[in-house]
Write a protein that holds these residues in place. Structure first.
Motif, PDB file in Angstrom:
ATOM      1  N   ALA A 124     -21.207  20.713  25.916  1.00  0.00           N
ATOM      2  CA  ALA A 124     -20.437  20.006  24.890  1.00  0.00           C
ATOM      3  C   ALA A 124     -18.943  20.137  25.157  1.00  0.00           C
ATOM      4  N   THR A 127     -23.081  19.379  17.197  1.00  0.00           N
ATOM      5  CA  THR A 127     -22.210  18.509  17.977  1.00  0.00           C
ATOM      6  C   THR A 127     -22.464  17.034  17.662  1.00  0.00           C
ATOM      7  N   GLU A 128     -23.726  16.663  17.497  1.00  0.00           N
ATOM      8  CA  GLU A 128     -24.061  15.292  17.136  1.00  0.00           C
ATOM      9  C   GLU A 128     -23.486  14.927  15.773  1.00  0.00           C
ATOM     10  N   ASP A 137     -26.571  21.677  19.466  1.00  0.00           N
ATOM     11  CA  ASP A 137     -26.607  20.245  19.775  1.00  0.00           C
ATOM     12  C   ASP A 137     -26.620  19.405  18.506  1.00  0.00           C
TER      13      ASP A 137
END
Length: 526
Positions: free
Chosen positions: A256, A237-238, A234
């Protein structure tokens, strides 16, 4: 490929600054408009190819050369450092390569036949436990003729040998920098590939700069690459959403991927490249454990596990059930486990256990790497626990550890059941069967089947037409389905997520599912 660490190389990885060739690593300027930043969860465990049979290959493919390689779109090995390679006798026991003229390493040292021999011989001499020497079982000796010809004498015919030479484990290294009898210990890396490693910071990043002396098949589409190493999907992905990195490979979660596929507003500036993957996930049963050494226990687990539910709940269409160790897309693929065990059935599993005199729930601990394969590993093993506990036949405990610590348990043989992934060394059914055979296999869980090891594999390796080996590998899959030393779970799809400014993602993955960083480019500057 089985992910391993090398304790012998730990000191090398602890270094915060490295030596490249004869000079100190230098920083690239941040304003180079053709520089690309890629995020991944596949951090190298070592910087020495003689120790690497794992995700370190992601880096090695970009900074070292091999004699042959897999350019995008190729199904068979093609020349890289070599000008040409061929089997030089009718029995396919002598493989010969002629090097390109004028090759050199980034430190100025000549890349010649002696360097190739040195590179292969040191893998065999150092023989790191569970390391790449396991790929060289068919090799008898390496000889050189002059500066440009290398001859490999094989113990027996092995049509997969060119594929083995194409793996990053067979990277060519300069003899003056890499000792013949031990791993390199100064924290440095010197190669002849498309990039030079400018700096490496464990747990953070690798900085790659274009190698101005490189001669090979790669066509460079950028000047430099930063590889960022993440421990959380995560967070990675951010970072992509916030344009802190340009692309992601390895570690995207199913949510995602779905978000990117649906083009939600917060990711409209991103693109997703999807391709068929040959990477697989499976369970490993320890034959030394008092419970999993029992065939009935292994078969009962195979009978209960619901792959469809697992894939649907955890991976949501980004993977598909797998019923054989040889995945779809690889010749000789079968559905042996489905053909043998059918749909999940608690009743059949109970009958199997009762037939072996097992009447009480079987207590087992399932172990997994909490950071190697992305954040979905935890819910995956929770779902496996839910399924097996719900049957009333098992009492499952699940435990996850960071990969570095998890590897120690594999090497010591302490896990009764554990999960692993396999990224192919090369696209051939042999590579989904042979590494798991024998008393010293890649999993440290001895499994010896004479029919596979002594008959089927040798027979298949005598066949240079790799499309004509289905009989041997279909039989091998039948044996594995009967013995259940491993339980295939699912086959993944491969994804590259990137900013819309980045091109080349569709060409960046080679048949070994290793990212070729040189294919990526910034559209505004290319």
């Amino acid at each position: 490929m089985f992910y391993r660490t090398c304790l012998q190389a730990a000191a090398a990885l602890a270094s915060m600054s490295l030596l490249a060739g004869c000079g100190v690593f230098s920083e690239r300027t941040a304003n180079d408009e053709r520089k690309i930043s890629v995020g991944t969860m596949s951090e190298p465990t070592t910087l020495d190819p003689a120790a690497a049979y794992d995700g370190s290959w992601e880096l090695f493919r970009n900074v070292f050369q091999t004699l042959v390689s897999f350019p995008t779109g190729s199904a068979t090995p093609q020349p890289d450092a070599a000008k040409s390679c061929r089997f030089a006798n009718a029995g396919n026991t002598l493989f010969e390569c002629e090097l390109r003229p004028g090759l050199s390493f980034s430190n100025g040292e000549k890349l010649n036949a002696a360097a190739v021999k040195h590179s292969i011989d040191r893998i065999r001499k150092i023989d790191v436990k569970n390391g790449p020497n396991g790929l060289l079982g068919s090799l008898a000796k390496v000889d050189t003729v002059g500066d440009r010809v290398v001859k490999f004498s094989l113990k027996a015919p092995d049509a997969t040998f060119p594929f083995i030479l194409a793996t990053p484990a067979m990277s060519i290294v300069p003899p003056k920098q890499y000792p013949a009898d031990k791993l390199r210990e100064d924290g440095g890396l010197t190669g002849s590939g498309p990039y030079v490693l400018s700096s490496f910071k464990k747990g953070d990043r690798s900085e790659l700069a274009k190698n101005s002396t490189y001669v090979g098949f790669a066509s460079m589409k950028n000047n430099a690459v930063t590889i960022r190493y993440f421990q959380d999907s995560d967070v990675m992905t951010e970072a992509l959403k916030k344009k802190q990195i340009d692309a992601i490979y390895r570690g995207l979660t199913a949510p995602a991927v779905i978000e990117l596929q649906e083009r939600r507003p917060e990711v409209e500036h991103l693109q997703l490249v999807e391709t068929v993957g040959a990477d697989i996930r499976y369970l490993v049963f320890n034959p030394r454990d008092p419970m999993t050494s029992k065939l009935a226990v292994r078969r009962a687990i195979a009978q209960v596990v619901d792959r469809g539910a697992l894939v649907d709940k955890v991976y949501k269409g980004t993977a598909e059930p797998l019923y054989s160790m040889v995945p779809k897309g690889i010749s000789s693929h079968t559905t042996e486990f489905f053909d043998r065990y059918g749909e999940p059935s608690v009743a059949k599993a109970r009958q199997t256990l009762r037939g072996a005199g097992i009447t009480k729930p079987v207590p087992l601990t399932f172990w997994y790497s909490s950071d190697r394969y992305g954040s979905a590993s935890t819910p995956e093993f929770r779902e496996l626990k839910r399924q097996l506990d719900a049957s009333g036949l098992f009492e499952i405990t699940v435990k996850g550890l960071p990969e570095k610590d998890f590897q120690k348990g594999i090497k010591s043989g302490q896990y009764p059941v554990f999960g692993r992934g396999w990224f192919p060394d090369f696209p051939d059914p042999d590579n989904f069967i042979a590494p798991f055979m024998g008393t010293n296999n890649v999993l440290n869980t001895p499994y010896l089947n004479r029919e596979i090891s002594d008959d089927l594999l040798p027979a298949s390796r005598r066949e240079s037409n790799r499309g004509a080996v289905s009989t041997q590998f279909e039989r091998a899959q039948e044996i594995l389905g009967n013995d259940v030393p491993l339980l295939p779970l699912w086959q993944g799809k491969l994804y590259v997520a990137a900013s819309e400014e980045i091109g080349g993602g569709e060409r960046a993955l080679d048949p070994q599912t290793v990212m070729q960083m040189w294919e990526l480019y910034r559209k505004a500057s290319w």
